[in-house]
Design a protein around this motif. Structure first.
Motif, short mmCIF file in Angstrom:
data_model
loop_
_atom_site.label_atom_id
_atom_site.label_comp_id
_atom_site.label_asym_id
_atom_site.label_seq_id
_atom_site.Cartn_x
_atom_site.Cartn_y
_atom_site.Cartn_z
N GLN A 210 0.85 -1.19 0.00
CA GLN A 210 0.00 0.00 0.00
C GLN A 210 0.89 1.25 0.00
N THR A 211 0.33 2.37 -0.42
CA THR A 211 1.10 3.62 -0.44
C THR A 211 0.48 4.62 0.52
N ARG A 212 1.32 5.17 1.38
CA ARG A 212 0.87 6.20 2.32
C ARG A 212 1.35 7.56 1.84
N ILE A 213 0.49 8.56 2.03
CA ILE A 213 0.81 9.93 1.62
C ILE A 213 0.56 10.83 2.83
N PRO A 214 1.58 11.09 3.63
CA PRO A 214 1.37 11.92 4.82
C PRO A 214 0.85 13.31 4.47
N LYS A 215 -0.14 13.75 5.21
CA LYS A 215 -0.66 15.11 5.05
C LYS A 215 0.00 15.99 6.09
N VAL A 216 0.97 16.73 5.65
CA VAL A 216 1.74 17.58 6.55
C VAL A 216 1.48 19.03 6.20
N LYS A 217 1.16 19.81 7.19
CA LYS A 217 0.93 21.23 6.95
C LYS A 217 2.26 21.89 6.60
N SER A 218 2.32 22.39 5.37
CA SER A 218 3.57 23.00 4.92
C SER A 218 3.62 24.47 5.33
N ARG A 219 4.84 24.96 5.39
CA ARG A 219 5.01 26.37 5.70
C ARG A 219 4.48 27.21 4.54
N PRO A 220 3.88 28.36 4.85
CA PRO A 220 3.40 29.23 3.76
C PRO A 220 4.54 29.58 2.81
N GLN A 221 4.24 29.48 1.51
CA GLN A 221 5.25 29.81 0.52
C GLN A 221 5.19 31.29 0.17
N ARG A 222 6.35 31.89 0.08
CA ARG A 222 6.43 33.28 -0.36
C ARG A 222 7.08 33.30 -1.74
N TRP A 223 6.42 33.99 -2.65
CA TRP A 223 6.93 34.11 -4.01
C TRP A 223 7.17 35.58 -4.34
N HIS A 224 8.24 35.83 -5.04
CA HIS A 224 8.42 37.09 -5.74
C HIS A 224 8.28 36.77 -7.23
N LEU A 225 7.15 37.16 -7.79
CA LEU A 225 6.82 36.75 -9.15
C LEU A 225 6.52 37.97 -9.99
N SER A 226 7.10 38.02 -11.17
CA SER A 226 6.78 39.12 -12.10
C SER A 226 6.71 38.56 -13.51
N MET A 227 5.95 39.25 -14.35
CA MET A 227 5.81 38.85 -15.75
C MET A 227 5.79 40.12 -16.58
N GLU A 228 6.76 40.22 -17.50
CA GLU A 228 6.84 41.39 -18.35
C GLU A 228 6.81 40.98 -19.81
N HIS A 229 6.32 41.89 -20.65
CA HIS A 229 6.15 41.61 -22.08
C HIS A 229 6.99 42.60 -22.88
N PHE A 230 7.57 42.11 -23.97
CA PHE A 230 8.37 42.98 -24.84
C PHE A 230 8.09 42.63 -26.31
N TYR A 231 7.94 43.66 -27.11
CA TYR A 231 8.07 43.49 -28.55
C TYR A 231 9.55 43.49 -28.87
N LYS A 232 9.96 42.65 -29.81
CA LYS A 232 11.39 42.53 -30.12
C LYS A 232 11.94 43.78 -30.79
N SER A 233 11.04 44.61 -31.31
CA SER A 233 11.46 45.89 -31.88
C SER A 233 10.25 46.82 -31.88
N GLY A 234 10.52 48.10 -31.98
CA GLY A 234 9.44 49.07 -32.04
C GLY A 234 8.92 49.45 -30.67
N ASP A 235 7.79 50.17 -30.64
CA ASP A 235 7.21 50.65 -29.39
C ASP A 235 6.77 49.48 -28.51
N GLN A 236 6.82 49.70 -27.20
CA GLN A 236 6.35 48.70 -26.24
C GLN A 236 4.90 48.98 -25.87
N ALA A 237 4.21 47.93 -25.41
CA ALA A 237 2.79 48.05 -25.11
C ALA A 237 2.52 49.04 -23.98
N GLY A 238 3.45 49.13 -23.03
CA GLY A 238 3.19 49.93 -21.84
C GLY A 238 3.56 51.38 -21.93
N ASP A 239 4.60 51.69 -22.66
CA ASP A 239 5.06 53.09 -22.63
C ASP A 239 5.32 53.68 -24.00
#
Length: 744
Positions: A210-239
């Motif tokens: 049989q397979t056991r899967i312990p349910k352990v309360k994990s520590r809260p995860q902290r993420w620093h997440l960013s997502m940016e978009h670029f056109y390879k040439s020409g004007d950018q969408a944001g500025d």
């Protein structure tokens, strides 16, 4: 008795030496399962949560207190680099004990392997391919080597859940159990399991536990997440500014504007003085990015601070990059593919960058998990790049698919903790051929009934019928892959020996015909299909001119030059789950912004939603692009999309008057047709309601070779595997139902 007291003294000393004040809940839960039960164990927890120690502290305690007469613990990992990394880690833990740790793969010396054979005890670390080689070539030694095997630890379990390589691994474990007469417990480790119950079922199949899967309360995860978009040439969408790249390269030469890709300039600027990883989705992209970033260093008169790591580089170059990354004082950035996605220790990384969206939630989590060690938050910067649209471009080309996909991957995990589940109900005939030939290679002559009892009873082949196996064996006899002896037994035939007497036989994943590349005495790595003499190639982040090609030895000799060219290493696979596309559709329909979107990305998403709304997306899935030209947005996964393409062509085309069909899988199908939109929905509904065989979605005489050993199978089995295991008709029918509901 508390868990710490149950550990062997050398484990306690190891814990003391590191100043740990308490054990983590995961380590306590794992110890209870391993010490107090006879069950398998699945440890699913975030990166750097102590999974390795949780599994090995009680295992090593058992091995020290109850010495085994053979290898007692088999550790299986998907990468040699991961084995090398964990080898050092386990050796450190086992210092002061009598428990030996061995590694066994292609880069380990024959002398070290001989030592292991003389004293088969302790822990053996191995890849699936080396385990295949061991079972074939040391078949008679298996009982001596593994007669007291107690544990099998499978690291990065998620990487084995959706491929034939995983099937191969679990077939080998069952074969090993039978040969050695053992029933070891299995311990699976992973940071990215979405459905623990399904993964636990996969882990335990054929183990007898049989397979056991312990349910352990994990520590809260902290993420620093960013997502940016670029056109390879020409004007950018944001500025609407074209000056971003030039601001980074303000001292560049006159050539700089040609090379100044704003997205790569953004990475160049934000990796300075830091230790980072830059992930790409292919080796070609990895080489191209590394070339550009190194050129930026040259234009800025800065020391080269970029390295490269992917599967086609030589072991020396990969290991050199890994060693430098472990140096705490080295502020370098490594451009990498999935080779650094798994749990190799690369020191304290400050940031991970991801160029374009990966294919899976699992891949995203693994890559982000390379950062955030030692109490720091995990940090991932997505960089989405696309070409500026031209005035004549139609709607589907105008949508930023990678941006939508990246947001979908993040949101699926943030909202639901969803990760891709194991694939089930497979007809893995390519692997069936491989394990049939491997079994004959290892065991020698055996009757058809004995061969079937050894192979067809393996859990991974539960959906393969005896009739199909008879068809396979008859074909292999006819093609001399196997030979029928005078006694009515089966052995490997002459044609089969040409396949099996090659080290590449041990692997079930597809390989290109590769040439090793040499610059003087240094081996750089491998390429596919070398160009003519005098032409240039890209590898190891530099450009080289081909001086000589030795086709017999498959070697290419080069010298380095300056410049920038694309690299080519073979095709890139991308199996995108239907749930990802459905989430992308929801993102288009929503109004909310996401806190991790940066200026350009937020602006690009807003304008995309406005454009989609004006066109009727995403509620409407069939969009008229002008006259008789339409675009269908199925919002489904790669293999359901493939089935839908074929359904439209083979079941509906004549009634629809289909012409000029163009697909970008799995996002959209563009075509012209002679009927109205209403007729399209009506015809789609009527044809989907008919009871047809999945084989009807193959073209006449088509034999769609999909897996490595399909070429050795009878055509009927190749067609059947493609129809029943590759094409996802269940999801296709759901998607069609969603499309045709618009008719009501």
């Amino acid at each position: 008795m508390d868990t710490f007291s149950r550990y062997a003294p050398f484990i306690q000393d190891y814990i003391y030496s590191r100043g740990w004040e308490t054990l983590r809940p995961l380590q306590t839960a794992a110890a209870q399962v391993i010490f107090d039960t006879d069950d398998n164990l699945l440890l699913s927890a975030s990166t750097a949560s102590g999974k390795t120690e949780a599994a090995f502290f009680p295992i090593l305690t058992d091995l020290a207190e109850n010495p085994a007469d053979s290898i007692a613990c088999l550790y299986i990992a998907p990468l040699k680099a991961l084995i090398n990394d964990q080898y050092d880690r386990l050796k450190d833990i086992c210092e002061g004990s009598d428990v030996p740790v061995w590694r066994y793969h292609g880069d380990v010396s024959a002398a070290q392997k001989r030592k292991m054979f003389k004293r088969p005890q302790g822990v053996l670390q191995i890849t699936p391919e080396s385990l295949e080689s061991l079972i074939i070539n040391k078949h008679a030694d298996i009982p001596r080597l593994f007669g007291d095997l107690r544990y099998v630890v499978i690291d990065e379990l998620h990487s084995f859940l959706r491929s034939d390589r995983g099937g191969q691994t679990f077939c080998l474990l069952e074969r090993l159990n039978r040969l050695a007469g053992v029933k070891p417990r299995r311990i699976g480790l992973s940071a990215t399991i979405g459905d623990p119950k399904a993964a636990g079922q996969f882990l335990g199949d054929g183990s007898g536990h049989q397979t056991r899967i312990p349910k352990v309360k994990s520590r809260p995860q902290r993420w620093h997440l960013s997502m940016e978009h670029f056109y390879k040439s020409g004007d950018q969408a944001g500025d609407h500014s074209a000056l971003l790249a030039q601001a980074v390269l303000d001292q560049a030469s006159d050539q700089a504007p040609e090379l100044a890709d704003p997205g790569l300039a953004y990475i160049f600027d934000h990796t300075r003085g830091k230790k980072c990883l830059v992930f790409t989705n292919s080796r070609e992209e990895c080489e191209a990015v590394c070339q550009v970033l190194r050129q930026y260093c040259e234009y800025k008169h800065e020391p080269d601070r970029f390295m490269i790591h992917h599967g086609n580089l030589s072991a020396a170059l990969r290991q050199g990059a890994e060693a430098i990354m472990k140096d705490e004082d080295a502020n370098i950035t490594t451009c990498a593919t999935a080779t650094l996605e798994l749990g190799i220790d690369v020191g304290q990384l400050e940031r991970a960058f991801q160029i374009e969206a990966p294919f899976t939630v699992s891949g995203f989590l693994q890559r982000m998990g390379r950062t955030g060690r030692r109490g720091n938050p995990a940090e991932m910067w997505f960089v989405m790049r696309e070409e500026q649209a031209e005035s004549r471009d139609m709607l589907p080309v105008l949508l930023p698919w990678s941006l939508l996909q990246g947001i979908a991957l993040v949101e699926l995990y943030l909202q639901e903790c969803w990760v891709e589940p194991p694939r089930d109900h497979q007809l893995p005939y390519s692997l069936l051929y491989h394990q049939t030939m491997s079994t004959l290679m290892a065991g020698g002559e055996m009757s058809p009934a004995e061969l079937a009892s050894r192979v067809l009873t393996l859990s991974y082949f539960r959906w393969v019928s005896q009739d199909d196996y008879r068809v396979l064996l008859r074909h292999l006899i006819k093609t001399d892959q196997i030979q029928l002896t005078e006694n009515g037994g089966l052995i490997v035939g002459l044609a089969g020996e040409r396949v099996t007497n090659n080290f590449k036989f041990y692997a079930v994943f597809q390989e290109n015909e590769e040439y090793s590349v040499h610059a003087e005495s240094e081996e750089l790595g491998t390429i596919v299909k070398p160009p003519p003499l005098g032409e240039k190639i890209a590898i190891a982040g530099h450009v080289w001119v081909v001086e000589e090609i030795d086709r017999r030895r498959r070697q290419v000799y080069v010298h380095q030059v300056k410049g920038q060219i694309p690299a080519y290493f073979g095709d890139v696979a991308g199996d995108i789950h239907p749930k990802v596309l459905q989430q992308m559709r929801q993102i288009l329909a929503e109004k909310r912004q996401y806190p991790y979107l940066m200026k350009n990305a937020a602006a690009r998403l807003s304008e995309t939603r406005a454009m989609a709304e004006a066109a009727g997306l995403p509620d409407k899935q069939l969009i008229n692009l002008g006259a008789k030209t339409y675009c269908l947005f199925p919002w489904t996964g790669s293999y359901a999309f493939l089935a839908l393409e074929r359904f439209l062509r083979l079941k509906c085309a004549s009634r629809l008057g289909f012409k000029n069909i163009d697909s970008v899988r799995p996002y959209y199908i563009q075509f012209s047709m002679d009927v109205s939109e209403g007729d399209f929905y009506q015809i789609l509904t009527e044809e989907a309601a008919k009871d047809f065989d999945p084989l009807d979605l193959l073209y006449p005489k088509e034999v769609p070779v999909f897996d490595k050993y399909d070429e050795y199978l009878p055509d009927d089995l190749v067609r059947k595997e493609f129809a029943y295991s590759v094409l996802d008709l269940t999801e296709m029918r759901r998607a069609i139902g969603e499309i045709t509901r618009q008719m009501a």
